[in-house]
Design a protein around this motif. Structure first.
Motif, PDB file in Angstrom:
ATOM      1  N   THR A 510       0.812  -1.212   0.000  1.00  0.00           N
ATOM      2  CA  THR A 510       0.000   0.000   0.000  1.00  0.00           C
ATOM      3  C   THR A 510       0.849   1.266   0.000  1.00  0.00           C
ATOM      4  O   THR A 510       0.860   2.030   0.960  1.00  0.00           O
ATOM      5  N   ALA A 684      -8.626  -2.047   1.874  1.00  0.00           N
ATOM      6  CA  ALA A 684      -9.781  -2.500   1.103  1.00  0.00           C
ATOM      7  C   ALA A 684     -11.046  -2.600   1.947  1.00  0.00           C
ATOM      8  O   ALA A 684     -12.100  -3.003   1.434  1.00  0.00           O
ATOM      9  N   THR A 781     -11.252   3.794   0.009  1.00  0.00           N
ATOM     10  CA  THR A 781     -11.388   2.342  -0.127  1.00  0.00           C
ATOM     11  C   THR A 781     -11.998   1.980  -1.466  1.00  0.00           C
ATOM     12  O   THR A 781     -11.509   1.084  -2.174  1.00  0.00           O
ATOM     13  N   ALA A 784      -9.485   2.420  -4.193  1.00  0.00           N
ATOM     14  CA  ALA A 784      -8.482   1.359  -4.252  1.00  0.00           C
ATOM     15  C   ALA A 784      -9.034   0.125  -4.951  1.00  0.00           C
ATOM     16  O   ALA A 784      -8.334  -0.527  -5.740  1.00  0.00           O
ATOM     17  N   ILE A 785     -10.283  -0.205  -4.690  1.00  0.00           N
ATOM     18  CA  ILE A 785     -10.898  -1.379  -5.316  1.00  0.00           C
ATOM     19  C   ILE A 785     -11.124  -1.128  -6.806  1.00  0.00           C
ATOM     20  O   ILE A 785     -10.885  -2.011  -7.648  1.00  0.00           O
ATOM     21  N   HIS A 812      -8.154  -5.210  -3.534  1.00  0.00           N
ATOM     22  CA  HIS A 812      -7.343  -3.996  -3.689  1.00  0.00           C
ATOM     23  C   HIS A 812      -6.038  -4.273  -4.420  1.00  0.00           C
ATOM     24  O   HIS A 812      -5.228  -3.367  -4.593  1.00  0.00           O
ATOM     25  N   GLU A 857      -0.528  -3.737  -6.480  1.00  0.00           N
ATOM     26  CA  GLU A 857      -1.504  -2.935  -5.737  1.00  0.00           C
ATOM     27  C   GLU A 857      -1.374  -1.482  -6.185  1.00  0.00           C
ATOM     28  O   GLU A 857      -0.412  -0.808  -5.846  1.00  0.00           O
ATOM     29  N   GLU A 860      -5.463   3.924  -4.169  1.00  0.00           N
ATOM     30  CA  GLU A 860      -6.441   4.918  -4.620  1.00  0.00           C
ATOM     31  C   GLU A 860      -5.817   6.234  -5.043  1.00  0.00           C
ATOM     32  O   GLU A 860      -6.457   7.045  -5.711  1.00  0.00           O
TER      33      GLU A 860
END
Length: 960
Positions: A510, A684, A781, A784-785, A812, A857, A860
């Motif tokens: 992340t 996530a 969140t 990110a997804i 994520h 990853e 977002e």
């Protein structure tokens, strides 16, 4: 210009007036395009299809509305104003120091340093690896031991790791106990005790000033100088310990070692300590770089990370992490410690402090500190106050029968914090910031006259004075002017890829925006200059900020209580498992020691379970990457009576929301076990689901992932734990600060040396949550997804996506599977990782959780243009792989096998490769505008392990 000139304007061309809109990279229109590419018309439909209904929270986040950046800073100013910055002469391992401005500005406040990742990809990490090699050289030189690691979390952690190392290395049939000098730092003693209990190690404390007591000991820890300030000859105790087969650990002050004979010259086996006083502020306890050094013969048991010297494909000197087979992703339950125990950014600062001052400068600072302590002792004696120790470095222990409280209060009236040892003794520690007026004020507080005129004698006995040289390498002599230092730091920075340069698409790590506004408060004096053991009324603002952060994290996760003491995710894991261990013991079920861990889990989970005294039992995963329920139930049935816990990463490390998580939790609970949900992938879940609601009992939260504390090149991190109500009594506690734990007489003991861990960087996460607000956190969140599924969708035609959840969606992150490609072409996932460097990208997570894959990853905060730039690079690399498959490129001599390409290798007259220099350097046209040039070619890892060099090589090593 007026402030209004700089204010954002709300307009169709510039709609991002909220912080959340700037944190989340893609605009609403970009998200609409990304959703359309995935096959959705709106984000709600995507979330409904991706996130199982069984885990979705039924209530929105109950958090204050989002603050603007200016309002958040105003609130932080208000909190900071409630802290009182006095002169602290408390000592106990924490000292006032002066951070050179060139280091403050160009390291601590520089995103080129603080947004970098752990240097697992060494070709794009040569700058910070060189800085860490400087740190290792500095520690090795000062301690007189040949091998030092690249930092530990703090002094207490380093001492605990040294105990475990000595226990492993002991050749005795019956190891015996670990003996600790009673004059060791009290917090160090208690961290050692916390770590010893689950390992079944007895810890004995004793006054070692007159030698070893009777008993069998596998190791002995000495403090040098002692917590009381005493400087003693280590030789007699060291000799006695070795005669009895024990290893000797010395907890030593690095600044003192510029004047004192180093531990290695006494025969010490291990040295530990803190580099805090080398230019790193108090920060109310952290973050600070601990250190650990060993004698020859112990280096392959050294915990944590070790930077070594190797060579690249052209034979040039290159740095990399040595002995990486110790890393937990490989050794897992066989690991002896947790590798995620480093403070890289702070180690870089400490190393640069030594580079800046050089050996002469450090010695001058140490002499000045000692001189202040000598003046203080002389004045006390002249005023009739007994000074307990004849030999000392920076700390004077005064005996004032029945007057300690009176003296401490008198000093406080004069703006100085002293240490009340007991009713009869007061400790006074001098440091780099101690001035003559401080000495005079302290003497007044004791009722003594100013220090007598003249030049009082040093209080370091001649036989204990250092004679050996240190910091002889040119790097500690070449950068005396600020111009030279500035350029040296810039030269190292330019060798690396950090978030200020490009996206870092590391799965499970992340790597997202660390906003400048979030970072700003950590250097304010009201946060930076508070001693961790100062009276708590001087830290009222800190305590309010910490309480608010803990409450908000509890609300986000659904737990009853959160503790921020663990100063890394690894320590959070350990603290969570210790809470589970304590809970079972309180119910008379101390025999519950089996920890179930899915085969997909983070390798650190297994290492932490072993450190918590648990036995790891691995649960299989099925073909879809989910926990194999049949195997889970079989393992539960087999170990039902001794089941302590299961550790689950959710969403899974495979990048999917497992549908069966509530069933997994229920099955473990039914058998009497506890559920630990690893919070590494919480990015996530925030705003959509709460682990404490869907069946988890405890989680650690990586504030350096989801909550925006930067990774700092491999530290600092913060790994607080959240627990349900029944585990609250077993949260971490602290011997010097009951307020930091669950209450008097409760708690598992400290897992960090400081009461609230790395408190100095908690304002970062507080600010992030405050500025995002409940809606912004959920939007992050969702973003990110969306980003992960967009990247998966774009790459799927070119690389198989290994695991997906229902409806073919990921969480994520996604895993690109190269195993079939490797079988057909010989091009490996590592080749793709190294080729990405030529495109200007840090590689995704390599070979984890599945060998032969890349885990991606996007987070977002990367905008659509950057996501597309990464996807374009991956797609172009796939075309290059196809050229290998088609025979256009030679299978052994192609841009992927030879990646990365340095400028030097491209301009050679002897270019013999069957592809062009242009194909090597500029595989996409956009690279002509913004090209990152790697400083070295692919590094020979095996060479570095066969020829272990872990200190700065001599200049001759760089000759052609």
């Amino acid at each position: 210009m007026t402030a209004e000139f700089f204010a954002p304007v709300a307009s169709p061309q510039h709609p991002r007036t909220r912080f959340a809109d700037r944190h989340v990279g893609p605009s609403p229109d970009d998200h609409a395009r990304m959703l359309a590419a995935i096959g959705y018309s709106g984000v709600e439909a995507l979330i409904d299809d991706a996130v199982p209904a069984a885990i979705r929270t039924t209530r929105p986040l109950d958090l204050p509305p989002a603050l603007s950046e200016s309002a958040a800073l105003a609130r932080l100013r208000e909190l900071a104003s409630r802290n009182t910055v006095l002169t602290s002469m408390i000592g106990l391992g924490y000292y006032g120091t002066i951070t050179p401005g060139v280091i403050l500005r160009n390291v601590l406040e520089n995103p080129g340093w603080y947004t970098a990742y752990t240097p697992y990809q060494p070709e794009i990490s040569q700058g910070r690896l060189e800085a860490l090699l400087n740190f290792q050289t500095m520690v090795g030189d000062l301690t007189g031991l040949p091998v030092a690691n690249a930092s530990m979390l703090d002094e207490g952690t380093a001492a605990a790791e040294a105990m475990a190392l000595a226990h492993r290395a002991s050749k005795r049939k019956e190891p015996g106990a670990f003996l600790v000098d009673a004059d060791a730092l009290p917090q160090t003693i208690e961290v050692i005790r916390t770590r010893a209990v689950p390992l079944g190690i007895d810890v004995v404390t004793a006054d070692l000033s007159d030698g070893l007591p009777d008993g069998d000991f596998f190791g002995v820890l000495l403090q040098y100088p002692g917590a009381s300030g005493a400087v003693r000859d280590l030789a007699p105790v060291t000799a006695q310990a070795h005669e009895r087969g024990a290893l000797v650990v010395v907890a030593a002050d690095l600044l003192a070692l510029t004047l004192l004979r180093p531990p290695g010259e006494y025969g010490a086996d291990i040295a530990v300590g803190s580099a805090q006083r080398f230019g790193v502020p108090y920060g109310f306890g952290g973050p600070h770089a601990g250190y650990l050094a060993v004698r020859d013969g112990l280096q392959r048991q050294l915990p944590g990370r070790l930077v070594g010297v190797s060579v690249d494909a052209d034979g040039a000197t290159a740095y990399r992490l040595a002995l990486q087979t110790r890393e937990q992703h490989i050794r897992r339950e066989k690991a002896t410690s947790n590798i995620c125990t480093a403070q890289v950014l702070l180690a870089v600062m400490a190393a640069m402090y030594a580079v800046y001052h050089g050996p002469e400068g450090l010695a001058a600072i140490a002499q000045r500190v000692h001189r202040r302590a000598v003046e203080l002792a002389s004045g006390l004696r002249a005023g009739g106050v007994e000074v307990v120790h004849e030999a000392f470095f920076d700390t004077v222990l005064a005996r004032v029968p029945g007057r300690a409280d009176e003296v401490v209060a008198a000093a406080l009236e004069r703006g100085i914090n002293l240490r009340r040892v007991d009713a009869d003794h007061v400790g006074i520690a001098c440091d780099e910031t101690t001035a003559p007026e401080h000495v005079a004020a302290v003497l007044e507080a004791f009722g003594a006259a100013p220090a007598p005129a003249g030049d009082p004698a040093d209080r370091i006995p001649g036989e204990l004075r250092r004679e050996s040289p240190y910091l002889t390498h040119p790097v500690f002599h070449e950068h005396r002017s600020e111009t030279a230092m500035l350029r040296y730091l810039r030269r190292l920075q330019d060798k690396d890829i950090a978030l200020d340069r490009s996206m870092i698409p590391l799965g499970s790590c992340t790597m997202k925006l660390n906003a400048a506004t979030e970072m700003e408060p950590i250097t304010w004096p009201e946060f930076a200059n508070i001693h961790p053991f100062a009276p708590l009324d001087q830290a009222a603002g800190y305590l309010e900020l910490i309480a608010e952060l803990e409450e908000r994290l509890a609300e986000i996760t659904g737990y009853a209580k959160v503790s921020v003491q663990p100063n890394a995710g690894s320590q959070g894991e350990l603290a969570g498992l210790l809470a589970i261990r304590g809970y079972h013991a309180s119910r008379g079920e101390g025999h519950r020691t089996v920890c179930l861990i899915p085969s997909s889990a983070h390798g650190t989970n297994a290492a932490s379970a072993v450190m918590a005294g648990m036995r790891v039992v691995v649960v299989k995963c099925d073909a879809d990457g989910d926990i194999d329920l049949d195997d889970l139930h079989a393992k539960i049935d087999k170990h039902r009576a001794e089941l302590a816990a299961i550790m689950v990463t959710y969403p899974s490390t495979h990048g999917v929301f497992e549908e069966t998580i509530t069933e997994v939790c229920a099955a473990v609970h039914e058998a009497g076990g506890q559920v630990y949900v690893d919070g590494a992938n919480l990015n996530a879940l925030v705003g959509l689901a709460r682990p404490g609601e869907f069946g988890s009992d405890v989680s650690h939260l990586n504030l350096h992932k989801t909550f925006c504390i930067p990774h700092g090149g491999g530290g600092p991190g913060v790994g607080p734990i959240g627990v349900r109500e029944h585990l609250v009594p077993f949260l971490p506690s602290h011997p010097l600060r009951p307020e930091a734990g669950p209450g008097e007489g409760r708690g598992a003991g400290p897992v960090s040396a400081a009461p609230w861990g790395s408190a100095g960087i908690l304002p970062i996460s507080w600010t992030y949550i405050a500025m995002m607000g409940p809606d912004g956190l959920r939007a992050a969140t969702e973003g990110a997804i969306i980003a992960a599924n967009y990247v998966a969708k774009r790459l799927a035609p070119h690389y198989p996506i290994l695991y997906t959840g229902r409806n073919g969606l990921v969480a994520h992150e996604c895993i690109a599977d190269l195993r079939k490609i490797t079988k057909e072409t010989g091009i490996t996932a590592e080749d793709v990782a190294k080729r990405l460097i030529d495109y200007g990208f840090h590689a995704p997570t390599l070979a984890f959780p599945v060998a032969g894959t890349l885990m991606i990853e996007p987070t977002e905060s990367e905008d659509l243009a950057e996501l597309d730039r990464f996807c374009d690079a991956m797609i172009q690399i796939r075309r290059e792989i196809q050229r290998v498959a088609d025979g256009v490129y030679d299978r052994a001599d192609n841009p992927l096998k030879n990646a990365p390409h340095t400028a030097e290798c491209l301009i050679t007259e002897d270019w013999k490769h069957p592809y062009s220099r242009e194909e090597a350097a500029y595989p996409l046209p956009s690279l002509r505008e913004n090209k990152y040039w790697p400083p070295v070619r692919r590094i020979d890892q095996a060479y570095g392990d066969r020829n272990l060099v872990c200190a700065c090589p001599p200049p001759e090593a760089f000759e052609d």
